[in-house]
Design a protein around this motif. Structure first.
Motif, mmCIF file in Angstrom:
data_model
loop_
_atom_site.group_PDB
_atom_site.id
_atom_site.type_symbol
_atom_site.label_atom_id
_atom_site.label_comp_id
_atom_site.label_asym_id
_atom_site.label_seq_id
_atom_site.Cartn_x
_atom_site.Cartn_y
_atom_site.Cartn_z
ATOM 1 N N SER A 190 7.333 -4.163 -1.827
ATOM 2 C CA SER A 190 7.512 -3.119 -2.837
ATOM 3 C C SER A 190 6.571 -1.951 -2.578
ATOM 4 N N ILE A 191 5.340 -2.261 -2.251
ATOM 5 C CA ILE A 191 4.353 -1.222 -1.969
ATOM 6 C C ILE A 191 4.736 -0.455 -0.702
ATOM 7 N N GLU A 192 5.165 -1.185 0.310
ATOM 8 C CA GLU A 192 5.602 -0.537 1.555
ATOM 9 C C GLU A 192 6.769 0.415 1.300
ATOM 10 N N VAL A 193 7.718 -0.028 0.498
ATOM 11 C CA VAL A 193 8.913 0.773 0.239
ATOM 12 C C VAL A 193 8.579 2.033 -0.539
ATOM 13 N N THR A 194 7.737 1.927 -1.567
ATOM 14 C CA THR A 194 7.392 3.115 -2.351
ATOM 15 C C THR A 194 6.631 4.139 -1.499
ATOM 16 N N GLN A 195 5.833 3.649 -0.552
ATOM 17 C CA GLN A 195 5.173 4.563 0.382
ATOM 18 C C GLN A 195 6.185 5.192 1.327
ATOM 19 N N GLN A 196 7.129 4.380 1.799
ATOM 20 C CA GLN A 196 8.160 4.872 2.723
ATOM 21 C C GLN A 196 9.030 5.942 2.070
ATOM 22 N N ILE A 197 9.343 5.755 0.785
ATOM 23 C CA ILE A 197 10.158 6.728 0.055
ATOM 24 C C ILE A 197 9.437 8.074 -0.034
ATOM 25 N N GLY A 198 8.114 8.026 -0.097
ATOM 26 C CA GLY A 198 7.331 9.245 -0.178
ATOM 27 C C GLY A 198 6.709 9.496 -1.538
ATOM 28 N N PHE A 199 6.672 8.453 -2.400
ATOM 29 C CA PHE A 199 6.008 8.606 -3.686
ATOM 30 C C PHE A 199 4.508 8.770 -3.469
ATOM 31 N N SER A 200 3.866 9.487 -4.388
ATOM 32 C CA SER A 200 2.419 9.690 -4.287
ATOM 33 C C SER A 200 1.636 8.629 -5.052
ATOM 34 N N GLY A 201 2.326 7.882 -5.923
ATOM 35 C CA GLY A 201 1.652 6.838 -6.676
ATOM 36 C C GLY A 201 2.666 5.900 -7.308
ATOM 37 N N ALA A 202 2.274 4.632 -7.470
ATOM 38 C CA ALA A 202 3.129 3.622 -8.090
ATOM 39 C C ALA A 202 2.330 2.906 -9.174
ATOM 40 N N PHE A 203 2.957 2.698 -10.329
ATOM 41 C CA PHE A 203 2.256 2.148 -11.483
ATOM 42 C C PHE A 203 2.752 0.760 -11.843
ATOM 43 N N THR A 204 1.816 -0.081 -12.202
ATOM 44 C CA THR A 204 2.084 -1.459 -12.603
ATOM 45 C C THR A 204 1.938 -1.563 -14.122
ATOM 46 N N THR A 205 1.897 -2.789 -14.628
ATOM 47 C CA THR A 205 1.596 -3.024 -16.042
ATOM 48 C C THR A 205 0.271 -3.774 -16.187
ATOM 49 N N GLN A 206 -0.531 -3.776 -15.128
ATOM 50 C CA GLN A 206 -1.837 -4.417 -15.188
ATOM 51 C C GLN A 206 -2.779 -3.561 -16.022
ATOM 52 N N GLU A 207 -3.449 -4.184 -16.985
ATOM 53 C CA GLU A 207 -4.298 -3.426 -17.908
ATOM 54 C C GLU A 207 -5.636 -3.110 -17.252
ATOM 55 N N GLN A 208 -5.631 -2.071 -16.460
ATOM 56 C CA GLN A 208 -6.821 -1.675 -15.719
ATOM 57 C C GLN A 208 -6.998 -0.166 -15.760
ATOM 58 N N ARG A 209 -8.252 0.239 -15.814
ATOM 59 C CA ARG A 209 -8.562 1.661 -15.709
ATOM 60 C C ARG A 209 -8.345 2.112 -14.261
ATOM 61 N N ILE A 210 -8.207 3.407 -14.099
ATOM 62 C CA ILE A 210 -8.037 3.966 -12.757
ATOM 63 C C ILE A 210 -9.354 4.578 -12.308
ATOM 64 N N HIS A 211 -9.869 4.046 -11.214
ATOM 65 C CA HIS A 211 -11.107 4.522 -10.624
ATOM 66 C C HIS A 211 -10.801 5.287 -9.337
ATOM 67 N N GLN A 212 -11.811 5.898 -8.781
ATOM 68 C CA GLN A 212 -11.638 6.661 -7.544
ATOM 69 C C GLN A 212 -11.123 5.774 -6.421
ATOM 70 N N HIS A 213 -11.534 4.487 -6.406
ATOM 71 C CA HIS A 213 -11.188 3.589 -5.313
ATOM 72 C C HIS A 213 -9.877 2.835 -5.544
ATOM 73 N N THR A 214 -9.246 2.980 -6.717
ATOM 74 C CA THR A 214 -8.038 2.220 -7.035
ATOM 75 C C THR A 214 -6.907 2.560 -6.065
ATOM 76 N N ASN A 215 -6.243 1.532 -5.588
ATOM 77 C CA ASN A 215 -5.082 1.736 -4.709
ATOM 78 C C ASN A 215 -4.030 2.565 -5.447
ATOM 79 N N PRO A 216 -3.631 3.736 -4.903
ATOM 80 C CA PRO A 216 -2.670 4.600 -5.608
ATOM 81 C C PRO A 216 -1.284 3.986 -5.742
ATOM 82 N N PHE A 217 -1.032 2.844 -5.103
ATOM 83 C CA PHE A 217 0.258 2.174 -5.229
ATOM 84 C C PHE A 217 0.138 0.851 -6.001
ATOM 85 N N GLN A 218 -0.995 0.695 -6.681
ATOM 86 C CA GLN A 218 -1.203 -0.430 -7.587
ATOM 87 C C GLN A 218 -2.007 0.042 -8.794
ATOM 88 N N LEU A 219 -1.553 1.128 -9.393
ATOM 89 C CA LEU A 219 -2.272 1.747 -10.491
ATOM 90 C C LEU A 219 -1.943 1.060 -11.813
#
Length: 336
Positions: free
Chosen positions: A286-315
């Protein structure tokens, strides 16, 4: 090792951001997944956000994360699925308080009278006045066999009990809720066509060939176009049929995103840059595909804050409960 740990701690001490996740703004008879916020409480929440937080567009948040320039007390607002109440209720209130938001749209039901399968199942199982006493059906190779007993009749007491039941935190202490959850679990990983086929059989069993679609209607093309034309709002991808992505091949996942993105871009004339995973479920492909499509970020439902180091495809995002202003502010202050 110590130096690396200090670096990680330093990153976490830097400003981070919250992304809020909404689905519906309405007052349903039952809401087993706790995805609806009453319109009055939604406005109270917006007032709190306006007065106490820096609410920015999702695209700006991602840009700031990339540049390591996130600011404290910052958050973004998102909606999943594309319900019509987002247009009729949420949009005017967001406009009123001049607050930006991103709407992740699943396009299969857009501009149709069709509802999402989970809403129809919920209405059939928890809202039908009189059901047959016994349910027996083979669903994708799984035999379901359950006796509803006296619960075939939806009494006022049972209706009240089901209206407060939350599937993710409470035991299934009624036969109706037990049957609903069993069916939800076996239908969720199926392809859209199979879901619709079994749902039709379930509705026929229940004598509900015409479920009240007003409770599950999605936006029309015209509404989506008008929404996107407002400079406050952005449109993001949420796949075509809202599948459980890990149950699909990489090629099928790619098709889901491409079909969805192409429809959205055609309707809105926007470049769709972000996406959210249906049900919050994803795998490495899923992460590979969203990168391949050309999205700049992908969001989950994990209750986490977004930090500078957070993977932009597991936000991560925070699902917003149906809370009034004070309880909502307390909820946002929880450590995450």
């Amino acid at each position: 090792m110590v130096a690396k740990l200090k670096h990680i701690i330093k990153d976490y001490l830097k400003p981070s951001a919250l992304v809020l996740m909404y689905h519906r703004v309405e007052a349903p008879d039952h809401d087993v997944w706790d995805i609806s916020v009453h319109p009055e409480r939604f406005e109270q929440q917006l007032q709190a956000l306006k007065n106490h937080y820096r609410v920015i567009p999702l695209s700006e948040l991602l840009d700031r994360q990339k540049k390591n320039s996130l600011q404290s007390n910052t958050l973004a607002i998102t909606f999943d699925d594309g319900y019509a109440d987002n247009f009729f209720i949420a949009k005017p209130l967001l406009d009123k308080y001049n607050l930006p938001a991103t709407f992740f749209i699943a396009t299969r039901n857009t501009d149709t009278a069709n509802g999402f399968w989970w809403d129809e199942l919920e209405e059939v199982m928890l809202g039908t006045a009189q059901l047959p006493t016994h349910f027996k059906m083979n669903v994708s190779g799984i035999e379901l066999d359950l006796d509803l007993g006296e619960e075939c009749n939806l009494t006022q007491d049972l209706k009240e009990k089901l209206s407060h039941w939350k599937a993710f935190v409470q035991e299934t202490d009624t036969q109706r809720s037990k049957l609903f959850l069993q069916l939800w679990q076996v239908l969720r990983p199926l392809a859209h066509a199979e879901q619709q086929q079994y749902l039709a059989s379930i509705k026929e069993w229940a004598g509900r060939t015409a479920v009240d679609e007003k409770k599950s209607t999605c936006m029309s093309y015209a509404q989506l176009k008008e929404l996107a034309a407002n400079s406050l709002f952005e449109v993001g991808s949420h796949t075509n049929t809202h599948p459980l992505l890990p149950s699909l091949s990489k090629e099928q996942q790619l098709l889901e995103w491409r079909q969805n993105r192409d429809v959205l871009q055609d309707i809105t004339s926007q470049n769709v840059k972000t996406c959210s995973f249906p049900y919050g479920a994803y795998n490495a492909e899923s992460i590979e595909v969203t990168q391949q499509i050309g999205f700049s970020g992908a969001f989950t439902t994990q209750e986490q804050r977004i930090h500078q180091h957070t993977n932009p495809f597991q936000l991560g995002r925070i699902q917003v409960p149906d809370l009034g202003e004070q309880a909502f502010q307390k909820f946002l202050s929880y450590p995450r």
